[in-house]
Design an enzyme around this catalytic site. Structure first.
Site, PDB file in Angstrom:
ATOM      1  N   GLU A  68       0.878  -1.177   0.000  1.00 44.76           N
ATOM      2  CA  GLU A  68       0.000   0.000   0.000  1.00 44.76           C
ATOM      3  C   GLU A  68       0.906   1.215   0.000  1.00 44.76           C
ATOM      4  O   GLU A  68       1.541   1.534   1.006  1.00 44.76           O
ATOM      5  CB  GLU A  68      -0.929  -0.036   1.222  1.00 44.76           C
ATOM      6  CG  GLU A  68      -2.099   0.918   1.122  1.00 44.76           C
ATOM      7  CD  GLU A  68      -1.743   2.295   1.622  1.00 44.76           C
ATOM      8  OE1 GLU A  68      -1.382   3.146   0.775  1.00 44.76           O
ATOM      9  OE2 GLU A  68      -1.819   2.529   2.819  1.00 44.76           O
ATOM     10  N   CYS A  90      -2.378   8.640   3.512  1.00 47.04           N
ATOM     11  CA  CYS A  90      -2.212   8.203   2.125  1.00 47.04           C
ATOM     12  C   CYS A  90      -3.464   8.388   1.279  1.00 47.04           C
ATOM     13  O   CYS A  90      -3.411   8.249   0.060  1.00 47.04           O
ATOM     14  CB  CYS A  90      -1.769   6.750   2.080  1.00 47.04           C
ATOM     15  SG  CYS A  90      -2.934   5.617   2.855  1.00 47.04           S
TER      16      CYS A  90
END
Length: 478
Positions: free
Chosen positions: A239, A273
C-alpha cells in the site's frame, strides 16, 4: 529541534515530534537477532497453527485488552506520533474494530467442494479445497497510524494462522510493542508473533530473506519499489499511497463538500495516504468552494497534540516540514497563489491552500504528505471527467455530485481503486478492501482481503471408485 528518533549504539531513543521530549527508548534488533527470528518464524510456519476457535479467542481477548486500555493507547499514539489526542482516540476505536473483524473473519476463511464430474475426466472423483496459512509474513508499518495499521497486519495474519514478524516505524515503535504484548498476554505463542525494532537496513534483511512467503508493507512509493526489487518470489501486499483527487461538480452541495474536504485534507496534519490533495471544481462553484475551504482552514487550531482543543498536530519532523515548504515555494514560482498557510514553524505547518497551479506541473502528480492541497478549475462535467481520466494512480478518488450518471462515469474513468461519491477521499471502514492501483499499490488490505491474501488453497482429490474397487489394498480404505 531534537531529532524525533536517535540511534545510540544498541538503543533507539524516541522523542515527541511536538517538543523533542523523550517518549522512551528500546533495544534495537541486531542482525543476528533478525536471523534467529526468521528461523523461529519459518519453523513455526511449518507447524500446525492454533485451532480456529483458539485464534478467535485470542483475537477477541486482544481487542478487549486494547479497549480496557483505550485512553493509555491514545496517549501513547499522541506522544510518539503526529496525531492529536482526539485523532488518537479515533484510531484506537478503529484498531479495536479491526481486531474484532479479524476474529469474525477467522471463522469464515473456509474452502469449498469441487464438482469434479463437470468434465468426463473427473467422473468418479470427489474432493474439496481448504484454506491453509501461506507462510511466514513480514509486516512493515508507517508512523501515521501506529496502532490500527499494525492491527491490520497482526490481526489478519493471526486469523489466517500465519506466523508474523512485525517491523514498526522507528518513530512509533511503542504502540506496536504494546499491541504485541497484548497478543502474548492473551496466549499467542512468541514464536508466531515477533517484533523487530530498527531502521531500513533491518527491513531490507527481512524482505530479502528467502524464508518469508508474504511481505505486507504500508509506506512510501520509493520504499515499496525497493522492496519489490529485493523480495524475490514472494507474495507482495504493498500500500504505497497516491494523490487523492476530489472533484466537485456544479450540482454539488458545496457546503457539504467543503466540510468533508477540509477534514480529508488536514486530518493527522495531512499525513495520510488517502488525503484530499487535489481539488478540481466546476468553474460555476469554484469561487464559493474556495471561500469556504479557506475560511475553514483559518479556523483550524494548532497546538500541543495532547491538548483537547488542538485540531492539528505537527509533522513527523522538521525535514518533512522543510520539504513541504520548498514544494509550496516551487508552486509559487510556477505562478500559483497561496491562499492561506504556506509557512512553517519547526515541525508545524498551518493548513495550506494553493490555487492556480497549471496542469502540467509535476507536483500535481506527486503525493504531498502534509497539510498542503491545491484547487483547480474545470469548465463542465466533461472537463471534470477528463481530469479524472488523466489523473495519477491513486487509492481513492472522490466526486461530489447529485448526478448518478456523473457518478458512474467517474467510476469508469478513475485511475483509483475506489470512487467515493459525496464524501472525501479519506473515508474508510476497516472491513472494506483497501489499496491502490498501478504505482499506488499491489493487492488489498481490509481484514477479509488480507486474510485471503495470506492464505493458500490446498486441494484433496479422491478417486472414489478406485478406492472402493481396491478395497484393503489401498491402505485399508474402503
Amino acid at each position: 529541534m531534537v531529532s524525533t528518533k536517535q540511534i545510540c549504539r544498541d538503543r533507539l531513543v524516541v522523542c515527541d515530534p511536538d517538543d523533542g521530549d523523550v517518549v522512551g527508548e528500546t533495544d534495537l534488533t541486531t542482525v543476528s537477532d533478525v536471523d534467529r527470528m526468521l528461523d523461529i518464524g519459518y519453523r513455526a510456519s511449518r507447524q500446525q497453527p492454533p485451532a480456529i476457535y483458539e485464534r478467535v479467542r485470542i483475537l477477541q481477548e486482544v481487542a478487549g485488552r486494547v479497549a480496557a486500555e483505550a485512553e493509555c493507547h491514545a496517549h501513547l499514539i499522541a506522544r510518539e506520533g503526529i496525531k492529536t489526542i482526539r485523532e488518537a482516540r479515533a484510531e484506537v476505536k478503529r484498531a479495536i474494530e479491526t481486531l474484532r473483524l479479524s476474529a469474525e473473519q477467522a471463522k469464515q476463511n473456509v474452502g469449498s467442494v469441487i464438482p469434479f464430474d463437470q468434465v468426463p475426466a473427473g467422473e468418479g472423483r470427489l474432493g474439496w479445497w481448504a484454506n491453509r496459512p501461506a507462510g511466514l509474513v513480514i509486516a512493515i508499518t508507517p508512523y501515521n497510524d501506529p496502532l490500527n495499521l499494525v492491527a491490520h497486519k497482526l490481526g489478519p495474519a493471526f486469523a489466517a494462522g500465519c506466523p508474523i514478524i512485525l517491523k514498526p516505524h522507528p518513530q512509533t515503535p511503542f504502540s506496536a510493542i504494546r499491541l504485541v504484548e497484548h497478543f502474548l498476554a492473551s496466549g499467542a505463542s512468541e514464536h508466531r508473533i515477533q517484533i523487530v525494532v530498527g531502521a531500513a537496513d533491518v527491513g531490507g534483511m527481512l524482505v530479502a530473506d528467502p524464508r518469508p512467503r508474504i511481505i505486507s508493507f504500508t509506506g512510501g512509493r520509493e520504499a515499496g519499489e525497493r522492496i519489490a526489487h529485493r523480495s524475490g518470489v514472494k507474495r507482495l501486499l504493498l500500500e504505497l499511497g497516491g494523490v487523492g483527487i476530489v472533484v466537485v461538480a456544479a450540482d454539488a452541495n458545496v457546503e457539504a463538500a467543503a466540510q468533508s474536504i477540509n477534514s480529508g485534507a488536514f486530518w493527522a496534519a495531512g499525513q495520510n495516504c488517502v488525503r484530499a490533495q487535489r481539488i478540481i471544481a466546476d468553474d460555476r462553484v469554484v469561487a464559493e468552494l474556495t471561500e469556504r475551504l479557506v475560511a475553514r482552514a483559518a479556523g483550524i487550531r494548532l497546538g500541543r497534540k495532547i491538548e483537547e482543543t488542538t485540531d492539528i498536530g505537527p509533522l513527523v519532523d522538521t525535514a518533512l516540514a522543510s520539504s513541504l515548504h520548498r514544494s509550496v515555494q516551487d508552486m509559487v514560482r510556477a505562478g500559483a497563489a497561496v491562499l492561506c498557510g504556506g509557512e512553517i514553524d519547526g515541525p508545524r505547518m498551518r493548513p495550506t491552500w494553493v490555487a492556480g497551479l497549471q496542469g502540467g506541473h509535476p507536483l500535481l502528480g506527486s503525493e504531498l504528505f502534509g497539510p498542503v492541497s491545491t484547487i483547480e478549475t474545470a469548465q463542465d462535467d466533461s472537463g471534470l471527467l477528463g481530469r479524472i481520466q488523466d489523473g495519477p494512480a491513486a487509492i481513492h478518488l472522490a466526486v461530489f455530485t447529485q448526478s448518478i450518471s456523473m457518478a458512474t462515469a467517474a467510476f469508469e474513468r478513475a485511475n483509483a481503486a475506489a470512487v467515493i461519491i459525496n464524501d472525501s477521499t479519506d473515508f474508510r471502514i476497516d472491513a472494506m478492501p483497501f489499496g491502490g492501483v498501478g504505482a499506488a499499490g499491489l493487492g488489498r488490505e481490509g481484514v477479509a482481503d488480507a486474510i485471503s491474501a495470506m492464505s493458500e488453497k490446498k486441494l484433496l482429490i479422491i478417486a472414489e471408485s478406485r478406492m472402493i474397487a481396491g478395497g484393503l489394498s489401498n491402505g485399508g480404505l474402503v
